[in-house]
Design a protein around this motif. Structure first.
Motif, PDB file in Angstrom:
ATOM      1  N   PHE A   1       3.721   0.719   2.649  1.00  0.00           N
ATOM      2  CA  PHE A   1       3.498  -0.308   3.657  1.00  0.00           C
ATOM      3  C   PHE A   1       3.326  -1.675   2.994  1.00  0.00           C
ATOM      4  CE2 PHE A   1       3.066   2.264   7.403  1.00  0.00           C
ATOM      5  CZ  PHE A   1       2.624   3.485   6.939  1.00  0.00           C
TER       6      PHE A   1
ATOM      7  N   PHE B   1       0.338  -5.173   9.118  1.00  0.00           N
ATOM      8  CA  PHE B   1       1.096  -4.201   8.344  1.00  0.00           C
ATOM      9  C   PHE B   1       2.506  -4.048   8.901  1.00  0.00           C
ATOM     10  CE2 PHE B   1      -1.981  -2.186   5.519  1.00  0.00           C
ATOM     11  CZ  PHE B   1      -3.181  -2.639   6.046  1.00  0.00           C
TER      12      PHE B   1
ATOM     13  N   LEU C   1      -4.105   0.803  -2.309  1.00  0.00           N
ATOM     14  CA  LEU C   1      -3.475  -0.436  -2.735  1.00  0.00           C
ATOM     15  C   LEU C   1      -2.640  -0.218  -3.990  1.00  0.00           C
ATOM     16  CD1 LEU C   1      -3.294  -3.533  -2.237  1.00  0.00           C
ATOM     17  CD2 LEU C   1      -5.156  -3.759  -3.894  1.00  0.00           C
TER      18      LEU C   1
ATOM     19  N   GLN D   1       0.839   5.469   1.034  1.00  0.00           N
ATOM     20  CA  GLN D   1       0.123   6.501   1.790  1.00  0.00           C
ATOM     21  C   GLN D   1       0.767   7.850   1.520  1.00  0.00           C
ATOM     22  OE1 GLN D   1       0.206   6.241   6.127  1.00  0.00           O
ATOM     23  NE2 GLN D   1      -1.907   6.987   6.217  1.00  0.00           N
TER      24      GLN D   1
ATOM     25  N   TYR E   1       0.848  -1.182   0.000  1.00  0.00           N
ATOM     26  CA  TYR E   1       0.000   0.000   0.000  1.00  0.00           C
ATOM     27  C   TYR E   1       0.887   1.236   0.000  1.00  0.00           C
ATOM     28  CZ  TYR E   1      -4.147  -2.739   1.366  1.00  0.00           C
ATOM     29  OH  TYR E   1      -5.198  -3.628   1.407  1.00  0.00           O
TER      30      TYR E   1
ATOM     31  N   ALA F   1       5.985  -1.606   9.423  1.00  0.00           N
ATOM     32  CA  ALA F   1       6.136  -0.276  10.017  1.00  0.00           C
ATOM     33  C   ALA F   1       6.236   0.827   8.973  1.00  0.00           C
ATOM     34  CB  ALA F   1       7.354  -0.251  10.928  1.00  0.00           C
TER      35      ALA F   1
ATOM     36  N   ASN G   1      -1.438  12.970   4.730  1.00  0.00           N
ATOM     37  CA  ASN G   1      -2.803  13.295   5.135  1.00  0.00           C
ATOM     38  C   ASN G   1      -3.860  12.527   4.350  1.00  0.00           C
ATOM     39  OD1 ASN G   1      -2.000  15.258   7.096  1.00  0.00           O
ATOM     40  ND2 ASN G   1      -1.550  16.633   5.400  1.00  0.00           N
ATOM     41  N   GLN G   2      -3.496  11.358   3.878  1.00  0.00           N
ATOM     42  CA  GLN G   2      -4.451  10.521   3.167  1.00  0.00           C
ATOM     43  C   GLN G   2      -4.445   9.116   3.743  1.00  0.00           C
ATOM     44  OE1 GLN G   2      -4.301  10.607  -1.131  1.00  0.00           O
ATOM     45  NE2 GLN G   2      -3.564  12.718  -1.173  1.00  0.00           N
ATOM     46  N   GLY G   3      -5.453   8.340   3.375  1.00  0.00           N
ATOM     47  CA  GLY G   3      -5.496   6.942   3.762  1.00  0.00           C
ATOM     48  C   GLY G   3      -4.574   6.110   2.879  1.00  0.00           C
ATOM     49  N   LEU G   4      -4.563   4.821   3.103  1.00  0.00           N
ATOM     50  CA  LEU G   4      -3.719   3.928   2.320  1.00  0.00           C
ATOM     51  C   LEU G   4      -4.407   3.554   1.010  1.00  0.00           C
ATOM     52  CD1 LEU G   4      -2.703   3.599   5.328  1.00  0.00           C
ATOM     53  CD2 LEU G   4      -1.951   1.318   4.637  1.00  0.00           C
TER      54      LEU G   4
END
Lengths: 111, 115
Positions: free
Chosen positions: B90, B105, B46, B38, B36, B107, B41-44
């Protein structure tokens, strides 16, 4: 297709206060996840729902955290009372098989 | 139970250079593997996934990854990076455990592309 919606995007509270986060999943997705992402770390699963039933809440600090998913759609995550170490981004994700779709997250700062 | 180790916390690289982000995992059951991305300031989002079949998986934005079962690795590669690839990456592993289907996940690896 609309994505996963979360609100609020940012929240600042003092320790011992309570806070709630809301998640609206992608339509039709039965599985919903709440993750906690502390700065510099990967997401850690707090709770997983399948429809409105809990599949896994083994890492949810149940003395202060609670979550519900009414009618198998929207979900709320609550912290009461908050501690300084709860400062993190709270991510909601939904899925229809092995793939997860993430919302933008709520950044919580506890002072 | 599964675990994921991302071997580099930060990877600085010049624009148009190749890059490899390393991921190793351990599991006692068959797993599915994911990368993933990122952005701030956003989500993950794919990038790619390995479920079965060909061990070389191609994803979005020109990324690819190779599943190596003997070395329990799933390294992410891109032959030529852009400034816009600067983000956190990630690696994640999913498998069936006694508690159901779980995803763990790593680190994260911060990729920093320099002009």
């Amino acid at each position: 297709e609309a994505g996963v919606a979360q609100s609020p995007r940012y929240k600042i509270i003092e320790k011992r206060q309570s806070v709630a986060f809301w998640c609206n999943p992608i339509s039709g997705h039965a599985t919903l996840y709440w993750y906690q992402q502390i700065l510099g770390q990967g997401p850690k699963l707090l709770i997983q729902f399948q429809n409105n039933g809990v599949v896994d809440d083994s890492q949810l600090p149940k003395d202060r955290f609670s979550a519900e998913r009414l009618k198998g759609v929207d979900s709320t995550l609550k912290i009461q009372p908050a501690k300084l170490e709860d400062s993190a981004v709270y991510l909601c994700a939904t899925g229809d098989s092995y793939e997860q779709y993430f919302g933008p997250g709520t950044r919580l700062t506890v002072t | 139970a599964q675990s994921v180790t991302q071997l580099d916390s930060q990877v600085p690289v010049f624009e148009e250079a190749p890059v490899e982000l390393r991921c190793n995992y351990s599991s006692s059951v068959s797993v599915y593997l994911f990368w993933y991305v990122q952005y701030p300031n956003q989500g993950l989002q794919l990038l790619l996934k390995y479920l079965s079949g060909s061990t070389l998986v191609k994803g979005i934005n020109g990324f690819e990854a190779e599943f190596n079962k003997s070395q329990t690795s799933f390294h992410l590669r891109k032959p030529s990076v852009h400034i816009s690839d600067t983000a956190e990456y990630f690696c994640a592993v999913s498998g069936i455990n006694t508690g159901g289907f779980k995803t763990i996940f790593g680190a994260g690896t911060r990729l920093f592309v320099k002009a």
